[in-house]
Motif scaffolding. Sequence first.
Motif, PDB file in Angstrom:
ATOM      1  N   ARG A  40       0.840  -1.200   0.000  1.00  0.00           N
ATOM      2  CA  ARG A  40       0.000   0.000   0.000  1.00  0.00           C
ATOM      3  C   ARG A  40       0.875   1.251   0.000  1.00  0.00           C
ATOM      4  O   ARG A  40       0.576   2.233  -0.681  1.00  0.00           O
ATOM      5  CB  ARG A  40      -0.908  -0.026   1.226  1.00  0.00           C
ATOM      6  N   GLY A  41       1.964   1.234   0.744  1.00  0.00           N
ATOM      7  CA  GLY A  41       2.902   2.357   0.739  1.00  0.00           C
ATOM      8  C   GLY A  41       3.495   2.585  -0.636  1.00  0.00           C
ATOM      9  O   GLY A  41       3.650   3.726  -1.087  1.00  0.00           O
ATOM     10  N   HIS A  42       3.829   1.492  -1.316  1.00  0.00           N
ATOM     11  CA  HIS A  42       4.358   1.614  -2.684  1.00  0.00           C
ATOM     12  C   HIS A  42       3.293   2.173  -3.616  1.00  0.00           C
ATOM     13  O   HIS A  42       3.598   2.944  -4.529  1.00  0.00           O
ATOM     14  CB  HIS A  42       4.869   0.274  -3.193  1.00  0.00           C
ATOM     15  N   LEU A  43       2.052   1.795  -3.383  1.00  0.00           N
ATOM     16  CA  LEU A  43       0.958   2.322  -4.194  1.00  0.00           C
ATOM     17  C   LEU A  43       0.833   3.834  -3.977  1.00  0.00           C
ATOM     18  O   LEU A  43       0.633   4.591  -4.930  1.00  0.00           O
ATOM     19  CB  LEU A  43      -0.344   1.602  -3.844  1.00  0.00           C
ATOM     20  N   TYR A  44       0.975   4.286  -2.742  1.00  0.00           N
ATOM     21  CA  TYR A  44       0.958   5.723  -2.474  1.00  0.00           C
ATOM     22  C   TYR A  44       2.173   6.397  -3.111  1.00  0.00           C
ATOM     23  O   TYR A  44       2.072   7.538  -3.599  1.00  0.00           O
ATOM     24  CB  TYR A  44       0.881   6.011  -0.977  1.00  0.00           C
ATOM     25  N   SER A  45       3.322   5.742  -3.118  1.00  0.00           N
ATOM     26  CA  SER A  45       4.491   6.299  -3.805  1.00  0.00           C
ATOM     27  C   SER A  45       4.198   6.456  -5.293  1.00  0.00           C
ATOM     28  O   SER A  45       4.494   7.500  -5.887  1.00  0.00           O
ATOM     29  CB  SER A  45       5.712   5.392  -3.617  1.00  0.00           C
ATOM     30  N   PHE A  46       3.619   5.444  -5.899  1.00  0.00           N
ATOM     31  CA  PHE A  46       3.205   5.493  -7.308  1.00  0.00           C
ATOM     32  C   PHE A  46       2.271   6.678  -7.530  1.00  0.00           C
ATOM     33  O   PHE A  46       2.440   7.470  -8.470  1.00  0.00           O
ATOM     34  CB  PHE A  46       2.533   4.162  -7.669  1.00  0.00           C
ATOM     35  N   HIS A  47       1.295   6.833  -6.641  1.00  0.00           N
ATOM     36  CA  HIS A  47       0.325   7.925  -6.724  1.00  0.00           C
ATOM     37  C   HIS A  47       1.030   9.282  -6.670  1.00  0.00           C
ATOM     38  O   HIS A  47       0.803  10.155  -7.516  1.00  0.00           O
ATOM     39  CB  HIS A  47      -0.678   7.765  -5.576  1.00  0.00           C
ATOM     40  N   GLN A  48       1.912   9.459  -5.701  1.00  0.00           N
ATOM     41  CA  GLN A  48       2.574  10.745  -5.530  1.00  0.00           C
ATOM     42  C   GLN A  48       3.593  11.021  -6.632  1.00  0.00           C
ATOM     43  O   GLN A  48       3.692  12.157  -7.107  1.00  0.00           O
ATOM     44  CB  GLN A  48       3.232  10.820  -4.153  1.00  0.00           C
ATOM     45  N   LEU A  49       4.326  10.008  -7.040  1.00  0.00           N
ATOM     46  CA  LEU A  49       5.308  10.206  -8.113  1.00  0.00           C
ATOM     47  C   LEU A  49       4.629  10.533  -9.436  1.00  0.00           C
ATOM     48  O   LEU A  49       5.064  11.428 -10.166  1.00  0.00           O
ATOM     49  CB  LEU A  49       6.197   8.961  -8.259  1.00  0.00           C
ATOM     50  N   THR A  50       3.555   9.833  -9.733  1.00  0.00           N
ATOM     51  CA  THR A  50       2.832  10.099 -10.971  1.00  0.00           C
ATOM     52  C   THR A  50       2.216  11.497 -10.936  1.00  0.00           C
ATOM     53  O   THR A  50       2.292  12.241 -11.927  1.00  0.00           O
ATOM     54  CB  THR A  50       1.747   9.028 -11.211  1.00  0.00           C
ATOM     55  N   GLY A  51       1.620  11.863  -9.808  1.00  0.00           N
ATOM     56  CA  GLY A  51       1.055  13.208  -9.666  1.00  0.00           C
ATOM     57  C   GLY A  51       2.117  14.284  -9.788  1.00  0.00           C
ATOM     58  O   GLY A  51       1.896  15.319 -10.434  1.00  0.00           O
ATOM     59  N   GLY A  52       3.267  14.051  -9.179  1.00  0.00           N
ATOM     60  CA  GLY A  52       4.377  15.012  -9.283  1.00  0.00           C
ATOM     61  C   GLY A  52       4.863  15.162 -10.706  1.00  0.00           C
ATOM     62  O   GLY A  52       5.161  16.278 -11.167  1.00  0.00           O
ATOM     63  N   ALA A  53       4.938  14.051 -11.425  1.00  0.00           N
ATOM     64  CA  ALA A  53       5.352  14.103 -12.835  1.00  0.00           C
ATOM     65  C   ALA A  53       4.337  14.890 -13.652  1.00  0.00           C
ATOM     66  O   ALA A  53       4.701  15.716 -14.507  1.00  0.00           O
ATOM     67  CB  ALA A  53       5.509  12.694 -13.389  1.00  0.00           C
ATOM     68  N   ASP A  54       3.041  14.673 -13.389  1.00  0.00           N
ATOM     69  CA  ASP A  54       2.004  15.388 -14.122  1.00  0.00           C
ATOM     70  C   ASP A  54       2.100  16.894 -13.853  1.00  0.00           C
ATOM     71  O   ASP A  54       1.970  17.702 -14.781  1.00  0.00           O
ATOM     72  CB  ASP A  54       0.620  14.858 -13.746  1.00  0.00           C
TER      73      ASP A  54
END
Length: 150
Positions: A40-54
């Motif tokens: 779940r933490g990795h999923l949140y990392s994915f969420h934040q990294l993707t949002g930051g890239a956007d």
Amino acid sequence: MNEYPEGPDRRHRRPEGVGDRTVEALGALSKALETTERARGHLYSFHQLTGGADLELDRAVRLLREAGHPEWAEKVEAEILGRNVIPGHWTFQIVEAYDDTYYRPFWELERGAVSELALGRDHLYEAEMKEARRTPGHPDHTARPPAAGA
């Protein structure tokens, strides 16, 4: 007087009548949940990294325009900026679906099993492993923190 109490505290002692296999099974269930917490933490990392890239794409679009490449700026805006990461979903929707579909039911089941089978006492397997691996009397192998007021 020894300032360190011996043995695990009450909340980490096996309740009367709880067998070895039950303690082992609850330990395995908790370990699986802990692994799910990490996922779940990795999923949140994915969420934040993707949002930051956007969000960084805003800068790229601006710089492309300033550099005289409006067609590329428009292409980035139209094709990538704000794009779904899977059909119909931004990352927050993936996180929410994971929580609702898998994480929360798993967490509730694990809590229910510990509550019913071990009177709500957590980490019995680990507490017993700690006792088995301690060196009695060694100052860095104490069972628990110093007693209050010691």
